[in-house]
Scaffold this active site. Structure first.
Site, PDB file in Angstrom:
ATOM      1  N   GLY A 290      -1.685   4.517  -0.843  1.00  0.00           N
ATOM      2  CA  GLY A 290      -2.454   5.657  -0.350  1.00  0.00           C
ATOM      3  C   GLY A 290      -2.153   6.964  -1.073  1.00  0.00           C
ATOM      4  O   GLY A 290      -1.836   6.982  -2.271  1.00  0.00           O
ATOM      5  N   SER A 291      -2.184   8.047  -0.323  1.00  0.00           N
ATOM      6  CA  SER A 291      -2.087   9.382  -0.935  1.00  0.00           C
ATOM      7  C   SER A 291      -0.746   9.701  -1.560  1.00  0.00           C
ATOM      8  O   SER A 291      -0.613  10.712  -2.264  1.00  0.00           O
ATOM      9  CB  SER A 291      -2.431  10.456   0.111  1.00  0.00           C
ATOM     10  OG  SER A 291      -3.811  10.396   0.446  1.00  0.00           O
ATOM     11  N   THR A 292       0.256   8.848  -1.353  1.00  0.00           N
ATOM     12  CA  THR A 292       1.546   9.079  -2.018  1.00  0.00           C
ATOM     13  C   THR A 292       1.417   8.935  -3.533  1.00  0.00           C
ATOM     14  O   THR A 292       2.316   9.348  -4.275  1.00  0.00           O
ATOM     15  CB  THR A 292       2.617   8.090  -1.509  1.00  0.00           C
ATOM     16  OG1 THR A 292       2.172   6.750  -1.742  1.00  0.00           O
ATOM     17  CG2 THR A 292       2.870   8.281  -0.028  1.00  0.00           C
TER      18      THR A 292
END
Length: 407
Positions: A290-292
């Site tokens: 995801g956004s990591t």
């Protein structure tokens, strides 16, 4: 005539028997008298072969402790109650007494004690007090011997990390399996004298002492492990999720400080060892980060020099169309600095940056930091990451990869 012939045969038979007995006694006399010490040693050796046996002395398994020395796994001495059915004098009262102490079904116990074998287990890993009660019955053919049982003080809080051993104290999951050779002790050996039915009657000598396995210290902090477990369990319950995982790392060293999964299991209760509970999802399952991933996308753009630290990205009108797909932000953020693209986790801003980066450059950076690789933690069943080849990346896939989907 017939009687005379029969008498001759009988005399010849007796003569042959007498000659054989004479040869036997002559050989014994030679070994004991004429051959001196050598003959005596030969006879002693033959006798030893029939009564002397080597027995294994079990060795304790090494402890597992956290970074502060708190116990996570240790072995404690217990007893195995066994029987020699050939020596056991079967009677119903004795069976009832044994079944009551050992908490075994009487029919099953009776079947074992009626076996024609010379050795049968009655019950493994028995509490020493119970084993002593069995021995106090003074039943012929019933014995006890030492072995070890593994205990896990952290129970369900660290079960996926520590794993467990089988009844023979061999690692089956987790750290117990990954470091089985290191944790396993080296069994000792002793020489014992056994009687005609194979039961030990006397210890003769210690041949080799048992050596306990090595202690293993982990980077885990059990207090942080417990706190992480509690928070994950609460979150899974609150969101009615089927499962969940959480890993806490030291950002400076990369050490794993906590690793938990839901659902979990109490490793001290073997009835809970079901696949749905024992699956170490944090290490076995693949999941999208995801956004990591967004910081790595921006790093690739900076490295490729398609943006600068002071660049501004226009995310108006808060969405972007790629083919028949539309990527949207929670709202129209307008013009954002690079820092704000990250702090607001803008999908639109990240997508625009990613589309300006050559696909091979972004994939190269992703590969350099470890995406798609095997982490080599040593844990059994650890999954291998997935990172598709850049030649297959279409604009929508490049956008999805930039915010952590599809890898």
């Amino acid at each position: 005539m017939i009687n005379a012939s029969r008498n001759i045969r009988v005399k010849l038979l007796w003569a042959a028997l007498a000659l054989a007995m004479f040869a036997l006694f002559a050989r014994l006399a030679y070994l004991q008298i004429s051959d001196g010490d050598k003959g005596h040693l030969f006879i002693k050796h033959q006798g030893d072969l029939r009564v002397l046996r080597k027995e294994t002395i079990p060795a304790g398994r090494g402890e597992i402790v956290d970074r502060h020395g708190n116990l996570l796994a240790y072995s404690t001495p217990v007893q195995t109650v066994w029987a020699n059915p050939r020596a056991f004098e079967y009677n119903q009262h004795a069976v009832e007494q044994l079944a009551g102490i050992l908490d075994i079904d009487q029919a099953l116990l009776a079947k074992r004690l009626r076996s024609k074998k010379g050795f049968v287990y009655l019950k493994r890993q028995v509490d020493p007090d119970k084993a002593q009660r069995v021995l106090s019955l003074d039943l012929a053919g019933v014995h006890a011997q030492r072995e070890y049982k593994r205990y896990y003080p952290a129970a369900e809080f660290a079960s996926h990390l520590i794993g467990f051993t089988d009844i023979e104290d061999r690692g089956q999951e987790g750290v117990e399996l990954a470091y089985d050779e290191m944790l396993s002790g080296e069994p000792g050996q002793r020489q014992v004298m056994r009687n005609a039915i194979g039961e030990p009657i006397r210890d003769i000598q210690l041949l080799r002492p048992a050596n306990e396995g090595a202690k293993l210290q982990l980077a885990i902090d059990i207090n942080l492990q417990y706190a992480t477990y509690r928070e994950l369990k609460t979150a899974v319950h609150r969101h009615q999720a089927r499962s969940g995982s959480a890993i806490v790392l030291d950002a400076q060293t990369g050490e794993v400080l906590a690793l938990v999964n839901q659902p979990s299991y109490n490793v001290n209760d073997r009835t809970q060892l079901l696949p749905v509970n024992t699956r170490n999802r944090a290490l076995v399952d693949l999941f999208e980060p995801g956004s990591t991933v967004k910081p790595f996308t921006l790093a690739a753009a900076l490295q490729a020099q398609v943006i600068r630290a002071n660049s501004v990205i226009d995310t108006t009108p808060g969405k972007i169309r790629l083919g028949n797909k539309v990527i949207v932000d929670p709202k129209n953020y307008g013009r954002l600095s690079i820092r704000e693209v990250l702090s607001k986790s803008s999908q639109v801003g990240t997508t625009k940056i990613a589309l300006a980066v050559p696909p091979e450059s972004m994939r190269e950076l992703f590969a350099d930091v470890g995406f798609g690789e095997y982490c080599a933690t040593g844990f059994p069943g650890e999954g291998v990451g997935f990172l598709p080849h850049h030649r297959k990346w279409q604009p929508m896939q490049r956008a999805a990869l930039s915010f952590g989907h599809g890898l």
